[in-house]
Every structure is written in C-alpha cells, then in structure tokens.
Scaffold this motif. Structure first.
Motif, PDB file in Angstrom:
ATOM      1  N   UNK A  79       0.812  -1.229   0.000  1.00 57.04           N
ATOM      2  CA  UNK A  79       0.000   0.000   0.000  1.00 57.04           C
ATOM      3  C   UNK A  79       0.840   1.271   0.000  1.00 57.04           C
ATOM      4  N   UNK A  80       2.059   1.193   0.521  1.00 55.57           N
ATOM      5  CA  UNK A  80       2.951   2.360   0.487  1.00 55.57           C
ATOM      6  C   UNK A  80       3.421   2.652  -0.939  1.00 55.57           C
ATOM      7  N   UNK A  81       3.549   1.586  -1.738  1.00 57.37           N
ATOM      8  CA  UNK A  81       4.045   1.743  -3.116  1.00 57.37           C
ATOM      9  C   UNK A  81       2.915   1.944  -4.123  1.00 57.37           C
ATOM     10  N   UNK A  82       1.738   1.459  -3.793  1.00 51.21           N
ATOM     11  CA  UNK A  82       0.598   1.562  -4.702  1.00 51.21           C
ATOM     12  C   UNK A  82       0.388   3.019  -5.096  1.00 51.21           C
ATOM     13  N   UNK A  83       0.189   3.251  -6.366  1.00 49.75           N
ATOM     14  CA  UNK A  83      -0.015   4.586  -6.939  1.00 49.75           C
ATOM     15  C   UNK A  83       1.253   5.435  -6.984  1.00 49.75           C
ATOM     16  N   UNK A  84       2.380   4.903  -6.530  1.00 48.19           N
ATOM     17  CA  UNK A  84       3.647   5.648  -6.593  1.00 48.19           C
ATOM     18  C   UNK A  84       4.685   4.933  -7.453  1.00 48.19           C
ATOM     19  N   UNK A 110       0.470 -10.065  -7.435  1.00 49.81           N
ATOM     20  CA  UNK A 110       0.793  -8.933  -6.556  1.00 49.81           C
ATOM     21  C   UNK A 110       1.373  -7.773  -7.357  1.00 49.81           C
ATOM     22  N   UNK A 111       2.354  -8.048  -8.209  1.00 55.47           N
ATOM     23  CA  UNK A 111       2.973  -6.974  -8.988  1.00 55.47           C
ATOM     24  C   UNK A 111       2.001  -6.397 -10.010  1.00 55.47           C
ATOM     25  N   UNK A 112       1.086  -7.213 -10.486  1.00 54.91           N
ATOM     26  CA  UNK A 112       0.041  -6.704 -11.396  1.00 54.91           C
ATOM     27  C   UNK A 112      -0.866  -5.723 -10.671  1.00 54.91           C
ATOM     28  N   UNK A 113      -1.204  -6.035  -9.433  1.00 53.98           N
ATOM     29  CA  UNK A 113      -2.012  -5.119  -8.636  1.00 53.98           C
ATOM     30  C   UNK A 113      -1.299  -3.806  -8.378  1.00 53.98           C
TER      31      UNK A 113
END
Length: 153
Positions: A79-84, A110-113
């Motif tokens: 979640x820290x990396x998501x969208x970044x 996971x990496x696709x998400x």
C-alpha cells in the motif's frame, strides 16, 4: 546513476549463488550508468522500492508459493508503493523444486495489482540444482541493467 534493487530471499548456498549471479549481471563492465544492490526481503521496505529505477525479485519456491520472507516484504510495502510505482520495471526468478507455477502466479498477481511492468520473461529454475541456473540469473541481471541503461525502460 540509475538504481536496480534486488530483493531476493537466499536462505541456502544455492539461492545465494543465484542472487550473486544476478548482481554480477547488473555489474557487467559494459553497463556504466547502473548500480545494483541486494536487500534481503525481511530488511527491504517501501523506501527501497520508491528509490529504485527497477526491481529484480528472487525467491525459492516454498510449498508451491513464494518464500514467506518475500511475501512479508509485499505485505509491508504494497500500500505504500501503490499509486507511486506505476510501470516500475521489474523481473523475477524462482528457484523451484517443483514447477514454480504457484510462485509465478502469486508474484504476477501482486505486482500486477501494483501495476509494475514485467520487462523479462520470468526465470523459473526448476528441478535439481544446475550450475546453468547461475548463467541464466546473470543474464537476467544483465538484461534488466542493459534495458535500463539504454533507456528501453
């Protein structure tokens, strides 16, 4: 300098040899503007991914899945990396005693998400240990480094 972070669980001499081979590939003398560094999954965090230009993941197959250490890294970082980290170039290798299918599927899920961009065919080193796996891992590291160095990704 651009940075490749290798997040690889290497609990045995053979998996350590694979990790070291990836790092040798990244450090190939023809690659001038790329630096690589290894971080154990239990020590890696989102800041390591956020500061990287590419990531190479490595894991043994454990019970048909990625190592618990790599899964823990994803649990703490997702979640820290998501969208970044959209389109972050990455590649991965699996040291599989079986066929690596479950591990391959889990990492891609996971990496696709996270919307990372897989820049190499996943490397599944399965069956009894073969020293040729080290050559394949070195080639994987070199391929990612050369692609990043040339601006391909």
């Amino acid at each position: 300098m651009r940075r490749i972070v290798v997040i690889a669980h290497a609990p045995s001499p053979n998996t350590a040899r694979l990790r070291d081979a990836v790092l040798r590939g990244i450090a190939h003398p023809d690659i001038e503007q790329i630096e690589g560094r290894w971080i154990a999954p239990l020590e890696a965090g989102p800041e390591d991914v956020l500061s990287a230009d590419a990531v190479i993941l490595g894991t043994p197959e454990n019970l048909g899945y990625m190592s618990g250490a790599l899964k823990d890294f994803f649990d703490r970082s997702y979640y820290h990396c998501l969208d970044h980290t959209d389109a972050l170039p990455f590649a991965f290798y699996v040291r599989a005693g079986l066929d690596g299918t479950g591990t391959h599927r889990a990492i891609e899920s996971i990496t696709g998400g996270m919307r990372w961009k897989n820049v190499c065919e996943p490397l599944i080193c399965h069956g009894p240990y073969d020293p040729a796996f080290e050559d394949q891992c070195e080639e994987l590291g070199l391929t990612v480094a050369a692609g990043l160095d040339s601006g391909l990704f």
